[in-house]
Scaffold this motif. Structure first.
Motif, PDB file in Angstrom:
ATOM      1  N   ARG A   1       0.823  -1.204   0.000  1.00  0.00           N
ATOM      2  CA  ARG A   1       0.000   0.000   0.000  1.00  0.00           C
ATOM      3  C   ARG A   1       0.858   1.255   0.000  1.00  0.00           C
TER       4      ARG A   1
ATOM      5  N   GLU B   1       2.802   2.029  -3.209  1.00  0.00           N
ATOM      6  CA  GLU B   1       2.007   2.704  -4.242  1.00  0.00           C
ATOM      7  C   GLU B   1       1.931   4.200  -3.979  1.00  0.00           C
TER       8      GLU B   1
ATOM      9  N   ASN C   1      -9.081 -15.620 -10.325  1.00  0.00           N
ATOM     10  CA  ASN C   1      -9.909 -14.427 -10.198  1.00  0.00           C
ATOM     11  C   ASN C   1      -9.279 -13.463  -9.199  1.00  0.00           C
ATOM     12  N   LEU C   2      -8.941 -12.266  -9.666  1.00  0.00           N
ATOM     13  CA  LEU C   2      -8.234 -11.329  -8.799  1.00  0.00           C
ATOM     14  C   LEU C   2      -9.064 -10.089  -8.488  1.00  0.00           C
ATOM     15  N   GLY C   3     -10.388 -10.246  -8.436  1.00  0.00           N
ATOM     16  CA  GLY C   3     -11.223  -9.117  -8.062  1.00  0.00           C
ATOM     17  C   GLY C   3     -11.662  -8.331  -9.274  1.00  0.00           C
TER      18      GLY C   3
ATOM     19  N   HIS D   1     -15.482 -11.518 -13.717  1.00  0.00           N
ATOM     20  CA  HIS D   1     -16.385 -12.672 -13.616  1.00  0.00           C
ATOM     21  C   HIS D   1     -16.448 -13.414 -14.936  1.00  0.00           C
TER      22      HIS D   1
ATOM     23  N   GLN E   1      -2.431  -9.299  -1.305  1.00  0.00           N
ATOM     24  CA  GLN E   1      -3.831  -9.531  -1.625  1.00  0.00           C
ATOM     25  C   GLN E   1      -4.012 -10.256  -2.957  1.00  0.00           C
ATOM     26  N   ILE E   2      -3.079 -10.053  -3.886  1.00  0.00           N
ATOM     27  CA  ILE E   2      -3.192 -10.740  -5.176  1.00  0.00           C
ATOM     28  C   ILE E   2      -3.073 -12.253  -4.969  1.00  0.00           C
TER      29      ILE E   2
ATOM     30  N   MET F   1      -6.296 -13.482  -3.317  1.00  0.00           N
ATOM     31  CA  MET F   1      -7.416 -13.479  -4.261  1.00  0.00           C
ATOM     32  C   MET F   1      -7.273 -14.616  -5.270  1.00  0.00           C
TER      33      MET F   1
ATOM     34  N   GLU G   1     -14.607 -13.026  -4.268  1.00  0.00           N
ATOM     35  CA  GLU G   1     -15.549 -12.150  -4.974  1.00  0.00           C
ATOM     36  C   GLU G   1     -16.255 -11.223  -3.995  1.00  0.00           C
TER      37      GLU G   1
ATOM     38  N   TYR H   1     -14.047  -8.615  -2.383  1.00  0.00           N
ATOM     39  CA  TYR H   1     -13.774  -7.518  -3.305  1.00  0.00           C
ATOM     40  C   TYR H   1     -15.021  -6.654  -3.517  1.00  0.00           C
TER      41      TYR H   1
ATOM     42  N   ARG I   1     -10.043  -1.021   1.654  1.00  0.00           N
ATOM     43  CA  ARG I   1      -8.777  -0.425   1.235  1.00  0.00           C
ATOM     44  C   ARG I   1      -7.699  -1.469   0.984  1.00  0.00           C
ATOM     45  N   PHE I   2      -7.771  -2.575   1.737  1.00  0.00           N
ATOM     46  CA  PHE I   2      -6.681  -3.560   1.657  1.00  0.00           C
ATOM     47  C   PHE I   2      -6.759  -4.384   0.376  1.00  0.00           C
ATOM     48  N   ILE I   3      -7.965  -4.602  -0.120  1.00  0.00           N
ATOM     49  CA  ILE I   3      -8.141  -5.432  -1.311  1.00  0.00           C
ATOM     50  C   ILE I   3      -8.222  -4.533  -2.538  1.00  0.00           C
ATOM     51  N   GLY I   4      -7.512  -4.927  -3.572  1.00  0.00           N
ATOM     52  CA  GLY I   4      -7.530  -4.169  -4.816  1.00  0.00           C
ATOM     53  C   GLY I   4      -6.347  -3.230  -4.903  1.00  0.00           C
ATOM     54  N   ALA I   5      -5.799  -3.108  -6.107  1.00  0.00           N
ATOM     55  CA  ALA I   5      -4.685  -2.201  -6.318  1.00  0.00           C
ATOM     56  C   ALA I   5      -4.932  -1.381  -7.575  1.00  0.00           C
ATOM     57  N   PRO I   6      -4.855  -0.065  -7.526  1.00  0.00           N
ATOM     58  CA  PRO I   6      -4.725   0.776  -6.312  1.00  0.00           C
ATOM     59  C   PRO I   6      -5.937   0.610  -5.396  1.00  0.00           C
ATOM     60  N   SER I   7      -5.819   1.055  -4.156  1.00  0.00           N
ATOM     61  CA  SER I   7      -6.908   0.792  -3.223  1.00  0.00           C
ATOM     62  C   SER I   7      -8.143   1.635  -3.511  1.00  0.00           C
TER      63      SER I   7
ATOM     64  N   GLU J   1     -10.991   1.319 -10.539  1.00  0.00           N
ATOM     65  CA  GLU J   1     -11.230   0.706 -11.838  1.00  0.00           C
ATOM     66  C   GLU J   1     -12.683   0.844 -12.311  1.00  0.00           C
TER      67      GLU J   1
END
Lengths: 351, 326, 374
Positions: free
Chosen positions: A167, A170, A298-300, A321, C194-195, C198, C219, C222, C232-238, C290
């Motif tokens: 975090r 970034e 699946n990465l979100g 998905h 997190q990647i 996930m 899922e 996220y 905030r912790f999941i996903g990049a950028p947050s 995103e």
């Protein structure tokens, strides 16, 4: 403010060639990232620039002044070390002004510079704390401030944010980029993280095994890598490399044939390189490439689908998905202008 | 480059790249400077080590004794070549002392090793009251050997506490004269030595065990290994180098044992507990045959050096292997 | 294969609580990732499951057997350490055989299984080499193989990929998924990435400050984060999380981002009812980088923002925006032009936006799905 120029710089340690005839120019006011896999020679390059190591042959100039054999103190380069090297017994303020105090700079000059840096790096509130009381990111900013407070020809950073968690990395890389844009100084930034290297830099120097593979702006490195090594080094997920054969204006691969706009110069076997993010899923009937789904990750916000044909694997990015299942056959399409191919023995680009 | 004067010949080679030549010049200048700075210390060291040694060798080649009334450097007047060395090979009293010393080492050191290893493994696994026990176990090592000898001299008296305690479990009063019996006296001095030096063995082996990566022991545990399997399959193989060093240290030290014996038995009864050092002492101060003592001293030095050399080479090899593994 | 149940499990080190009141129920054959920043208690949780640490309070069950006080030697779990804990004084073969020899298996049986595992892990050519000579990547395979060979019912992995280089990490993610599919064991995987979580897990347990934040499928983690931390912790950028002032004008409900009227976005029915039900004027408004879109022209659905910095990473462009008092981030395809200094109109995908309570930091959820999320 400086233009730094390396010509045929070679550095050996016994039989090991750490830098092999390295030549490139760092433009004044640019943000240059030196990028490569571990032990590519990145840190040696920094040490050579700083004058901590002598070189075996070649020359280094700053603003046309030859500094090849100059002592570190004569080069006027500033450095942020990976381990920060803050003095634990001094407060953040004392740490930052240390290089200025040591040079006997007038107090008002020190204050002026500190104020400016504190504003840009947002550290005004932690100046009186000692390093032990600071968080990782704060310590990082203090170390960067200490390097930036004095006038140097260029500012070098050896993986300055590698030790921070994802975090913070970034955020920090954006701050560094912003800082460099605001100060207009020359930054040389060493990293092994391709996203970081691409994100911060105006210019990327790609090192591999002590040799410069490519010097280009990040977008060009990504779009037009000069060799298969460079193609593999940048971009996540890694670029797909598939064995293919050139047949007139077609490249045959285990997944199907790709028809190029014009016939490539190469003949016979090539390494076909396709970026996962350039591949799109389409209906199997008319897609040029086909394969059996062997893995879905699946990465979100997105997913990575792996398809196989024989021993060959192809990974592509899809939405979060994907409505496919393992074992099914899917079609894959690509904009032919994004197809790359390399010569297998030399690794040079042919398409 | 800074202009350093150097008498190195490498810099003159014209084909070498300038940067390389400059670097060589610099480093050879640094090297010669370093040599000069080290010289006084080296001379002092040579003097400290070499002088007594040379003096010893010189005297051992004569028949000189302080009774001659001549100073030691005049010893050449009674030059005898290797007569002293020839004599020591035929000296039964000396061989007796050596044999007893070797026996002492062969019994005492293994006992110390196994006790030390046992204690170290207990501590490694973690036992209750660790900090207190730790200081308690290390205490004997801190006591001056002569004082320890005196303590055991008292303990093993016929009217001493040991007999008194044993008497509690017997109908009649238990009264054995420990130090006056040939075998019992030998046992008594071994007990005293084990008491005093097991702690050192424990300390070294414990330090060795502490250096075994905890995760490897855990990994073995999770794979189902019990205490014994972990100890013999993981810990012990990993502390080989330490074991060799500990044994070498104790063998050398034990071979020189003197003060404790001197206080407890003075080598008696008869010569039952007379070690090599005690024998030398007696020769020096009772017979005053100093040249003969010098010859024995030199012989022992040579023999011990060879043994130690072999042991240290082994330990070094084991240590290097361990470094490679890490 | 067995299920794992942690009930009110707590671990204290002196005054410090490493894990607080953990309730976690892992199904038979499930692949669960424990995810969180360093120091969140994830490794302690795993150590308690393995028996390396004793729980201070609460219980741990494998199926219906109470394992709380069973020693780690007898729990029968497989454990891959972060530094692999290879027995470097042994050969690769000896390492693989270790667990089987301890069980007292006959030599032919041991040899056969070692050979099988070496083949599966692509270590056959290395079998008789000293294990200290292996590369990091091979050591990792050996560590996994050494645990897998005894066929434990539960397999625990402590950040096994953190020592590997990026390219090999991608490869190993794929191989680990394959491995789990083949072995079918219950797997617990501790990571701060997190990647990895996930990409690998059936369900993710997100931890922070010794407390379990959310335990759900990737899922849901996220798309429906339980609170601000998870979001905030999941996903990049947050996820961008901005303060929002809720304004009501008749039937129309809108959110003023950063409290500014200029940055007002009208809310759809779902968000409006959430905002009204909370009864609060100030809420936290969350949207993922995103899910942003650049609109061609200004409309009621858009708000204006100035581009302050642009990063280009591969095919993606990461835009940093300034709007009023708030800053936020958006990711776009590289073909979308974006220049620092220009003002753009931003449209959000309201279906993927969230409200969080500023005091509890919990996500506001619709009443009908409340039971589903617990």
């Amino acid at each position: 403010m400086a233009e730094i120029c390396l010509k045929n710089v070679t550095k050996r340690y016994g039989d090991v060639v750490a830098l092999d005839s390295v030549s490139f120019t760092i433009r004044d006011g640019s943000f240059t990232s030196v990028f490569g896999p571990p032990s590519a020679g990145k840190s040696v390059l920094l040490r050579v620039l700083l004058g901590l190591e002598t070189i075996d042959s070649g020359s280094i100039t700053i603003n046309d002044k030859d500094i090849t054999n100059a002592l570190p103190s004569e080069r006027n380069l500033s450095m942020v070390f990976q381990n920060l090297a803050l003095f634990p017994h001094l407060t953040a303020r004392q740490n930052i002004v240390f290089p200025m105090v040591r040079r006997r700079a007038p107090q008002h000059e020190i204050d002026k510079r500190l104020d400016r840096l504190a504003g840009v790096l947002n550290i005004a509130h932690i100046l009186e704390k000692k390093p032990a009381a600071l968080s990782g990111g704060e310590r990082q900013r203090v170390a960067i401030s200490r390097a930036l407070i004095r006038d140097a020809a260029a500012y070098m950073m050896d993986e300055p944010i590698a030790a921070l968690d994802a975090r913070l990395r970034e955020t920090m890389r954006v701050e560094l980029k912003r800082l460099q844009t605001e100060l207009g100084q020359t930054f040389i930034y060493v990293t092994h993280d391709s996203d970081e290297a691409m994100s911060v830099a105006d210019e990327m120097v790609i090192l591999q095994n002590g040799r410069v593979e490519q010097v280009s702006p990040p977008e060009k490195v990504y779009d037009a890598p000069v060799s298969v090594h460079v193609a593999q080094l940048v971009g996540t997920p890694r670029i797909n490399i598939v064995n293919g054969t050139v047949d007139k204006n077609k490249i045959k691969s285990p997944f199907g044939d790709l028809t190029l706009i014009k016939a490539p110069s190469a003949k016979g076997a090539v390494s076909l390189a396709l970026r996962p993010e350039d591949l799109t899923r389409s209906s199997a009937a008319k897609a040029p490439l086909k394969g059996e789904v062997s893995d879905i990750e699946n990465l979100g916000s997105f997913s990575i689908i792996t398809i196989t044909a024989g021993d060959a694997e192809l990974r592509l990015i899809d939405n979060g998905h994907p409505d496919v299942s393992i074992g099914s056959t899917i079609g894959v399409d690509i904009d032919v202008s994004e197809v790359m191919a390399f010569d297998p023995p030399t690794g040079g680009r042919v398409v | 480059m800074t202009d350093v004067v150097s008498n190195s010949t490498q810099a003159s080679a014209g084909t070498v790249a300038p940067a390389m030549a400059a670097q060589d010049k610099l480093s050879s200048a640094r090297l010669s400077m370093a040599k000069k700075m080290l010289l006084p210390t080296q001379l002092l060291l040579v003097f400290i080590v070499a002088f007594p040694l040379i003096m010893q060798v010189y005297i051992s080649l004569t028949w000189w004794t302080p009774l001659d009334g001549t100073p030691w450097y005049m010893a050449y007047l009674s030059w005898s070549w290797f007569d002293n060395y020839r004599e020591l090979f035929l000296d039964d009293a000396l061989w007796g002392a050596i044999w007893r010393t070797v026996l002492f080492v062969l019994i005492a050191v293994p006992i110390q090793f196994f006790f030390g290893l046992f204690l170290a493994s207990l501590f490694y696994e973690g036992i209750a009251g660790k900090p207190v026990l730790y200081s308690l176990i290390l205490m004997p090592m801190m006591i001056v050997p002569a004082v320890a000898g005196y303590i055991f001299f008292l303990i093993f008296q016929q009217t001493g506490p040991l007999n008194a305690i044993i008497s509690l479990f017997y109908e009649d009063a238990f009264s054995v004269n420990w130090l006056n019996d040939v075998n019992r006296a030998f046992i008594a001095v071994i007990v005293a030595d084990v008491w005093q030096w097991t702690p050192l063995m424990f300390l070294i082996l414990f330090a060795g065990l502490m250096s075994v990566p905890e995760d490897q022991m855990r990994a073995a545990t999770i794979l189902g290994a019990n205490w014994r399997q972990r100890f013999f399959r993981i810990a012990l193989p990993r502390i080989k180098a330490v074991i060799v060093i500990a044994l070498a240290l104790r063998i050398i030290e034990c071979f020189k044992i003197f003060d404790m014996l001197f206080v407890m038995t003075r080598g008696g009864p008869g010569v039952a507990t007379e070690s090599l050092s005690l024998y030398l002492y007696k020769q020096t101060f009772q017979s005053l045959e100093w040249s003969y003592v010098a010859a024995i001293g030199i012989t022992v030095l040579i023999v011990l050096s060879v043994i130690t050399g072999v042991l240290i080479a082994k330990a070094g090899k084991a240590a290097r292997k361990q470094v490679e593994e890490a | 294969m067995s299920s794992i149940t942690l009930t009110n499990t707590t671990k204290k080190f002196g005054e410090f609580t490493a894990v607080r009141d953990m309730n976690l129920s892992i199904k038979n054959g499930e692949f669960v990732a424990i995810l969180g920043p360093s120091g969140c208690g994830k490794t302690t949780t795993m150590n308690m499951i393995a028996g390396i640490e004793d729980a201070s309070q609460g219980t741990i069950h494998f199926d219906d057997r109470d394992m709380t006080h069973t020693s780690m030697q007898k729990r029968g779990v497989g454990f891959v350490f972060q530094n692999y804990a290879i027995f470097t004084h042994m050969s690769v073969r000896k390492n693989l055989a270790f667990g089987l020899e301890i069980q007292g298996l006959a030599k032919p049986e041991v040899d056969r299984r070692v050979k099988e595992m070496a083949e599966f892990m692509a270590l056959s050519h290395r079998l008789d080499q000293q294990s200290s000579s292996l590369s990091v990547n091979e050591m990792q395979k050996l560590a996994i193989g050494r645990s897998a060979i005894v066929e434990p019912s539960i397999f625990l992995l402590d950040e096994p990929l953190s020592n590997l280089d990026a390219a090999f990490r991608e490869r190993m993610r794929l191989e680990l998924r394959e491995l789990q599919r083949k072995l079918g064991q219950t797997m617990i995987y501790v990571t701060h990435d997190q990647i990895e979580a996930m990409g690998l897990a059936d369900r993710i347990a997100v931890m922070n400050h010794a407390v379990l934040q959310q335990f759900d499928t990737p899922e849901n983690i996220y798309a429906k984060p339980a609170n601000v931390f998870v979001a905030r912790f999941i996903g990049a950028p947050s996820m961008n999380i901005l303060r929002a002032h809720i304004a009501r004008d008749g039937r129309k409900v809108s959110a003023q981002l950063g409290g500014l009227e200029a940055d007002t976005i009208p809310l759809d029915n779902r968000l409006a009812s959430l905002a009204l039900q909370s009864g609060k004027q100030e809420l936290l408004f969350g949207f993922r980088p995103e899910t942003m879109r650049l609109a061609d022209r200004k409309s009621a659905k858009t708000f204006a923002a100035e581009v302050s910095l642009v990063e280009t990473v591969g095919r993606r462009r990461i835009g940093h925006f300034q709007s009023g008092l708030s800053t936020f981030v958006g990711t776009f395809a590289r073909r979308i032009p974006l220049k620092a200094g220009e003002v753009v109109n931003i449209e959000l995908d309201l279906d993927t936006c969230h409200f969080f309570d500023p005091d509890t930091e919990l996500r506001l959820i619709e009443p009908e799905v409340e039971t589903e999320n617990g």
